[in-house]
Write a protein that holds these residues in place. Structure first.
Motif, PDB file in Angstrom:
ATOM      1  N   ILE A 164     -15.937  -2.787  22.288  1.00  0.00           N
ATOM      2  CA  ILE A 164     -17.058  -3.586  21.785  1.00  0.00           C
ATOM      3  C   ILE A 164     -17.406  -4.754  22.705  1.00  0.00           C
ATOM      4  O   ILE A 164     -18.552  -5.172  22.777  1.00  0.00           O
ATOM      5  N   ASN A 165     -16.420  -5.268  23.431  1.00  0.00           N
ATOM      6  CA  ASN A 165     -16.687  -6.414  24.304  1.00  0.00           C
ATOM      7  C   ASN A 165     -17.066  -5.995  25.726  1.00  0.00           C
ATOM      8  O   ASN A 165     -17.286  -6.857  26.576  1.00  0.00           O
ATOM      9  N   ARG A 171     -23.842  -4.915  20.626  1.00  0.00           N
ATOM     10  CA  ARG A 171     -23.351  -4.680  21.986  1.00  0.00           C
ATOM     11  C   ARG A 171     -24.295  -5.307  22.994  1.00  0.00           C
ATOM     12  O   ARG A 171     -25.512  -5.291  22.813  1.00  0.00           O
TER      13      ARG A 171
END
Length: 154
Positions: A123-124, A13
């Motif tokens: 996650i992005n 991350r």
């Protein structure tokens, strides 16, 4: 410079650490973030009890998808150090006056707050850690004690 727009990869991350801890510095951080991304990040926020929390939170709220509040120095044996941090419950109350959406949580330790953000946000999505250099220093120590910025232990 550590904790000034410092981007680290933690468990895959992108986590941005910035020691912005007053309305002026937080406004500068938000302006910089907006030039960096159009997607509002998730925030982890702590504050010293003597800071202008309402004004700071209003600025954070202007470019925030979700937020988790935390405290610092709660594991310290010295009562004075414990008293420096605003309570996460106080930050939550102030937040709810600005934004009706509840925070992702109110935690007594930064490592738990970061763990929660890592696990509960896309996650992005960028995670921003700010509000207190004390909190960031404590979190850096915990990161260093785990596995050198690659895995955060909760």
């Amino acid at each position: 410079v550590p904790a000034r727009m410092e981007l680290r990869n933690i468990e895959g991350r992108q986590v941005l650490f910035d020691g912005a801890h007053n309305p002026q510095k937080l406004q500068a951080l938000v302006s910089s973030l907006k030039s960096f991304t159009s997607a509002p990040p998730a925030w982890m926020f702590a504050a010293k009890h003597s800071k202008d929390m309402t004004a700071s939170l209003e600025i954070v709220e202007s470019f925030c998808d979700s937020i988790a509040f935390t405290e610092f120095f709660q594991d310290q044996p010295v009562p004075y150090l414990k008293s420096l941090s605003a309570r996460s419950s106080t930050l939550t109350k102030k937040w709810r006056r600005i934004n009706p959406n509840p925070p992702l949580g109110a935690f007594t330790g930064p490592h738990i707050a970061l763990r929660t953000l890592i696990q509960s946000t896309p996650i992005n999505q960028l995670i921003v850690v700010s509000g207190s250099m004390y909190m960031i220093g404590e979190l850096y120590q915990q990161l260093d004690d785990s596995v050198k910025h690659t895995k955060l232990q909760a």
